[in-house]
Scaffold this motif. Structure first.
Motif, PDB file in Angstrom:
ATOM      1  N   HIS A 238      26.186  49.895  35.183  1.00  0.00           N
ATOM      2  CA  HIS A 238      27.324  49.353  35.961  1.00  0.00           C
ATOM      3  C   HIS A 238      26.962  48.820  37.361  1.00  0.00           C
ATOM      4  CE1 HIS A 238      27.550  53.297  37.852  1.00  0.00           C
ATOM      5  NE2 HIS A 238      28.312  53.877  36.939  1.00  0.00           N
ATOM      6  N   THR A 239      26.053  47.855  37.418  1.00  0.00           N
ATOM      7  CA  THR A 239      25.739  47.195  38.693  1.00  0.00           C
ATOM      8  C   THR A 239      27.006  46.497  39.176  1.00  0.00           C
ATOM      9  OG1 THR A 239      23.538  46.801  37.817  1.00  0.00           O
ATOM     10  CG2 THR A 239      24.149  45.595  39.833  1.00  0.00           C
ATOM     11  N   SER A 240      27.445  46.852  40.379  1.00  0.00           N
ATOM     12  CA  SER A 240      28.789  46.436  40.800  1.00  0.00           C
ATOM     13  C   SER A 240      28.778  45.299  41.803  1.00  0.00           C
ATOM     14  CB  SER A 240      29.514  47.639  41.418  1.00  0.00           C
ATOM     15  OG  SER A 240      28.844  48.040  42.615  1.00  0.00           O
ATOM     16  N   SER A 241      27.613  44.992  42.358  1.00  0.00           N
ATOM     17  CA  SER A 241      27.581  44.027  43.471  1.00  0.00           C
ATOM     18  C   SER A 241      26.495  42.977  43.251  1.00  0.00           C
ATOM     19  CB  SER A 241      27.306  44.777  44.781  1.00  0.00           C
ATOM     20  OG  SER A 241      26.021  45.388  44.748  1.00  0.00           O
ATOM     21  N   GLY A 242      26.719  41.817  43.857  1.00  0.00           N
ATOM     22  CA  GLY A 242      25.685  40.787  43.842  1.00  0.00           C
ATOM     23  C   GLY A 242      24.435  41.284  44.554  1.00  0.00           C
ATOM     24  N   ASP A 243      24.636  42.053  45.621  1.00  0.00           N
ATOM     25  CA  ASP A 243      23.479  42.578  46.361  1.00  0.00           C
ATOM     26  C   ASP A 243      22.674  43.545  45.492  1.00  0.00           C
ATOM     27  OD1 ASP A 243      24.671  41.136  48.321  1.00  0.00           O
ATOM     28  OD2 ASP A 243      25.048  42.801  49.698  1.00  0.00           O
ATOM     29  N   GLY A 244      23.375  44.364  44.712  1.00  0.00           N
ATOM     30  CA  GLY A 244      22.680  45.290  43.799  1.00  0.00           C
ATOM     31  C   GLY A 244      21.909  44.519  42.737  1.00  0.00           C
ATOM     32  N   ALA A 245      22.547  43.478  42.196  1.00  0.00           N
ATOM     33  CA  ALA A 245      21.869  42.654  41.188  1.00  0.00           C
ATOM     34  C   ALA A 245      20.650  41.969  41.799  1.00  0.00           C
ATOM     35  CB  ALA A 245      22.845  41.631  40.615  1.00  0.00           C
ATOM     36  N   ALA A 246      20.783  41.557  43.066  1.00  0.00           N
ATOM     37  CA  ALA A 246      19.649  40.896  43.743  1.00  0.00           C
ATOM     38  C   ALA A 246      18.469  41.865  43.875  1.00  0.00           C
ATOM     39  CB  ALA A 246      20.082  40.396  45.122  1.00  0.00           C
ATOM     40  N   GLU A 247      18.762  43.137  44.117  1.00  0.00           N
ATOM     41  CA  GLU A 247      17.683  44.139  44.199  1.00  0.00           C
ATOM     42  C   GLU A 247      16.970  44.297  42.857  1.00  0.00           C
ATOM     43  OE1 GLU A 247      16.210  45.507  46.627  1.00  0.00           O
ATOM     44  OE2 GLU A 247      17.618  44.864  48.163  1.00  0.00           O
ATOM     45  N   ILE A 248      17.760  44.259  41.774  1.00  0.00           N
ATOM     46  CA  ILE A 248      17.152  44.346  40.434  1.00  0.00           C
ATOM     47  C   ILE A 248      16.240  43.140  40.226  1.00  0.00           C
ATOM     48  CG2 ILE A 248      17.624  44.285  37.942  1.00  0.00           C
ATOM     49  CD1 ILE A 248      20.239  45.838  38.566  1.00  0.00           C
ATOM     50  N   ALA A 249      16.738  41.957  40.597  1.00  0.00           N
ATOM     51  CA  ALA A 249      15.934  40.733  40.426  1.00  0.00           C
ATOM     52  C   ALA A 249      14.663  40.810  41.256  1.00  0.00           C
ATOM     53  CB  ALA A 249      16.763  39.514  40.826  1.00  0.00           C
ATOM     54  N   ARG A 250      14.793  41.301  42.483  1.00  0.00           N
ATOM     55  CA  ARG A 250      13.620  41.392  43.373  1.00  0.00           C
ATOM     56  C   ARG A 250      12.569  42.336  42.775  1.00  0.00           C
ATOM     57  NH1 ARG A 250      15.451  40.221  48.258  1.00  0.00           N
ATOM     58  NH2 ARG A 250      17.048  41.822  48.182  1.00  0.00           N
ATOM     59  N   GLU A 295      30.738  36.533  41.923  1.00  0.00           N
ATOM     60  CA  GLU A 295      30.067  35.262  41.614  1.00  0.00           C
ATOM     61  C   GLU A 295      28.554  35.400  41.787  1.00  0.00           C
ATOM     62  OE1 GLU A 295      31.559  32.944  39.975  1.00  0.00           O
ATOM     63  OE2 GLU A 295      33.440  34.052  40.218  1.00  0.00           O
ATOM     64  N   GLU A 296      28.142  36.250  42.717  1.00  0.00           N
ATOM     65  CA  GLU A 296      26.704  36.502  42.873  1.00  0.00           C
ATOM     66  C   GLU A 296      26.142  37.167  41.611  1.00  0.00           C
ATOM     67  OE1 GLU A 296      24.473  35.709  45.438  1.00  0.00           O
ATOM     68  OE2 GLU A 296      26.180  34.405  45.853  1.00  0.00           O
ATOM     69  N   ILE A 297      26.886  38.124  41.047  1.00  0.00           N
ATOM     70  CA  ILE A 297      26.377  38.797  39.823  1.00  0.00           C
ATOM     71  C   ILE A 297      26.209  37.778  38.696  1.00  0.00           C
ATOM     72  CG2 ILE A 297      26.636  40.698  38.179  1.00  0.00           C
ATOM     73  CD1 ILE A 297      28.508  42.083  40.101  1.00  0.00           C
ATOM     74  N   TRP A 298      27.179  36.851  38.593  1.00  0.00           N
ATOM     75  CA  TRP A 298      27.057  35.825  37.538  1.00  0.00           C
ATOM     76  C   TRP A 298      25.725  35.082  37.648  1.00  0.00           C
ATOM     77  CZ3 TRP A 298      29.617  35.402  33.166  1.00  0.00           C
ATOM     78  CH2 TRP A 298      30.909  35.902  33.064  1.00  0.00           C
ATOM     79  N   LYS A 299      25.274  34.847  38.886  1.00  0.00           N
ATOM     80  CA  LYS A 299      23.997  34.121  39.046  1.00  0.00           C
ATOM     81  C   LYS A 299      22.859  34.885  38.375  1.00  0.00           C
ATOM     82  CE  LYS A 299      25.067  31.979  43.479  1.00  0.00           C
ATOM     83  NZ  LYS A 299      24.865  32.108  44.931  1.00  0.00           N
ATOM     84  N   TYR A 300      22.928  36.220  38.443  1.00  0.00           N
ATOM     85  CA  TYR A 300      21.836  37.020  37.865  1.00  0.00           C
ATOM     86  C   TYR A 300      21.996  37.190  36.350  1.00  0.00           C
ATOM     87  CZ  TYR A 300      20.532  37.541  42.656  1.00  0.00           C
ATOM     88  OH  TYR A 300      20.153  37.252  43.935  1.00  0.00           O
ATOM     89  N   ILE A 301      23.192  36.947  35.847  1.00  0.00           N
ATOM     90  CA  ILE A 301      23.327  36.850  34.383  1.00  0.00           C
ATOM     91  C   ILE A 301      22.652  35.563  33.934  1.00  0.00           C
ATOM     92  CG2 ILE A 301      24.999  36.463  32.525  1.00  0.00           C
ATOM     93  CD1 ILE A 301      26.696  38.620  33.751  1.00  0.00           C
ATOM     94  N   LYS A 302      22.904  34.484  34.696  1.00  0.00           N
ATOM     95  CA  LYS A 302      22.291  33.199  34.333  1.00  0.00           C
ATOM     96  C   LYS A 302      20.773  33.262  34.422  1.00  0.00           C
ATOM     97  CE  LYS A 302      26.012  30.106  35.728  1.00  0.00           C
ATOM     98  NZ  LYS A 302      26.488  29.263  36.805  1.00  0.00           N
TER      99      LYS A 302
END
Ligand code: URP
Ligand code: ZN
Ligand code: ZN
Length: 462
Positions: A238-250, A295-302
């Motif tokens: 349950h990643t809830s934030s674009g910032d959290g998703a960005a950390e996963i990507a990093r 919308e930030e999380i959507w970027k990391y789905i893409k």
């Protein structure tokens, strides 16, 4: 002659999309091709046929703050089937210092014989006891090949310290179990909760103040560092934030095998909903976030950095939420979602121009791969279980709680327009929902032991 042939649909397996017939014999997909004859034939021209959705994160009958989540395995699996979900994964619950086997057996007894769809369990712990460590090998052999841990909820006895997390990761790595995490910085959250409570601020708008976005990003970063040190893969629920998703990507860019899940509520809602008098009906942990984060999380789905969309389905009725007495400390946290997930996620993703193959992948092929269900679930290949969702991409409708089957009396998406609708759900070759008509039987769902996780192999995302 096959038992059942679905003809002329657009087949979508999360990687390719092509027109063909799909034939089922008994419980299995038998063939994919053209001109296949069936004892029963369904003309599906104009429809999309995809693997049934796998909801890798549900909580049936979960005790929380004096209430119990409203769906049990029977009602929740029925609602799931209406929505096109054909497999769900719930959790064991550890009591005291018990090991994985005892908690599995209790949860299995409570669930067995109820579910309409196939189901599995993540092993879940709040304490890494000697018995848990002993039982890990059994869990890997038995098919409990994911271990859920928490970096928050100390007051509920669920929070593991970093040493335990690191030790669990090393053991999981050697046994082929995937460590998964509810990633929030629990110590900071508890301190903020105490501070706000002392000031008399206990209302629903305090929820995001006590669990700010940085509590998620910090925990994700720490888990990534520990996973790197343990040479283990890890998965963030349950990643809830674009910032959290960005950390996963990093972390992924730097070579950590970190996988991420998000949920429809984090992709579609924002914290302005907490402002109304009904704000507490939208309460969950982590909380829904400020405008812009979705919308930030959507970027990391893409980008493929968030691989899985699951629901964290944990519904309460309005009456149960209303027992909170104005204090988030006594509010049952969790939201309904298992039934609306496939339609809503596909609709919102299509609206944003996300390639449909990525959408299908996130709710079927990748949860199957990550949680050891591949080969039987999440695929259209002959030999796989005939778990299928037939979807009308042109259907236009709006969410209304009165038309849903989850054991609650409201929807967090009430009135939301949706493009596309599941029109048939097939579980191991059996049509269990057809055009909104229920055809399933409780207890027909089977418990699924899952394959081991291969920590040495990076999962393809493209
Ligand atoms: O608020 C939530 N998410 N309730 C379910 C428990 C959890 O943390 O996943
Ligand atoms: Zn959680
Ligand atoms: Zn959860």
């Amino acid at each position: 002659m096959y038992d059942l042939v679905i003809k002329n649909a657009l087949l979508m397996n999360g990687y390719e999309e092509w027109h063909a017939d799909l034939a089922v014999n008994g419980e299995k997909i038998e063939a994919v091709g053209t001109g296949l004859p069936g004892r029963r034939e369904i003309n599906a021209s104009g429809k999309w046929l995809m693997p049934g959705a796998i909801d890798a994160h549900v909580h049936m009958s979960l005790p929380f703050a004096g209430s119990v989540s409203a769906d049990d395995f029977e009602s929740g699996s029925r609602a799931a089937a209406f929505g096109g979900v054909t497999t769900m994964i719930d959790f064991t619950a550890q009591q005291g210092d018990e090991g994985l086997r005892a908690s599995f057996e209790r949860r299995f007894r409570a669930a067995d014989g109820k579910s309409v769809i196939d189901w599995s369990l993540h092993a879940c712990i709040g304490r890494l006891t000697a018995q848990v460590l002993d039982d890990l090998e059994w869990a890997a052999r038995f098919g409990l090949t994911s271990l859920k841990m928490f970096t928050a909820y100390a007051k509920s006895g669920l929070m593991l310290d970093d040493g335990a997390v690191f030790e669990a990761m090393r053991r999981c790595r050697s046994l082929g179990i995937l460590p998964t995490f509810h990633a929030e910085n629990g110590a900071v959250i508890d301190r903020l909760c105490d501070e706000f409570q002392a000031k008399g601020m206990t209302g629903i708008q305090t929820l995001p103040l006590t669990r700010p976005v940085f509590t998620e990003t910090e925990a994700v970063r720490r888990i990534a560092d520990l996973a790197r040190a343990a040479d283990a893969a890890a998965y963030i629920v349950h990643t809830s934030s674009g910032d959290g998703a960005a950390e996963i990507a990093r972390a992924r860019r730097s070579g950590v095998k970190l996988y991420g899940e998000t949920c429809p509520q984090y992709l579609t809602l924002d914290d302005s909903l907490l402002k109304g008098t009904d704000g507490h009906f939208y309460s969950c942990c982590p909380p829904i976030r400020p405008v812009g984060q979705s919308e930030e999380i959507w970027k990391y789905i893409k980008s493929g950095d968030i691989q899985v969309v699951a629901t964290d389905h944990c519904p309460f009725t309005r009456a149960a939420k209303n027992t909170w007495g104005g204090s988030i400390g006594t509010l049952p946290m969790g939201l309904p979602g298992v039934e609306t997930m496939p339609a809503l996620f596909l609709s919102e993703g299509r609206k944003r121009g996300v390639p449909t193959r990525l959408l299908v992948r996130a709710i079927s092929a990748l949860p199957a791969r990550i949680f050891g269900l591949h080969g039987t679930k999440g695929s259209l290949l002959p030999g796989s279980d005939a778990d299928l969702m037939l979807y009308d991409p042109a259907a236009e409708w709006a969410v209304a709680a009165t038309g849903l089957h989850m054991a609650t009396d409201y929807s967090i998406y009430e009135g939301r327009p949706v493009l596309g609708k599941p029109v048939m759900t097939i579980s191991r070759g059996e049509i269990i929902v057809e055009n909104g008509i229920w055809k399933g039987t409780p207890g027909r769902g089977r418990f699924i032991g899952r394959k081991r996780f291969d920590h040495s192999c990076a999962l393809p995302v493209d």
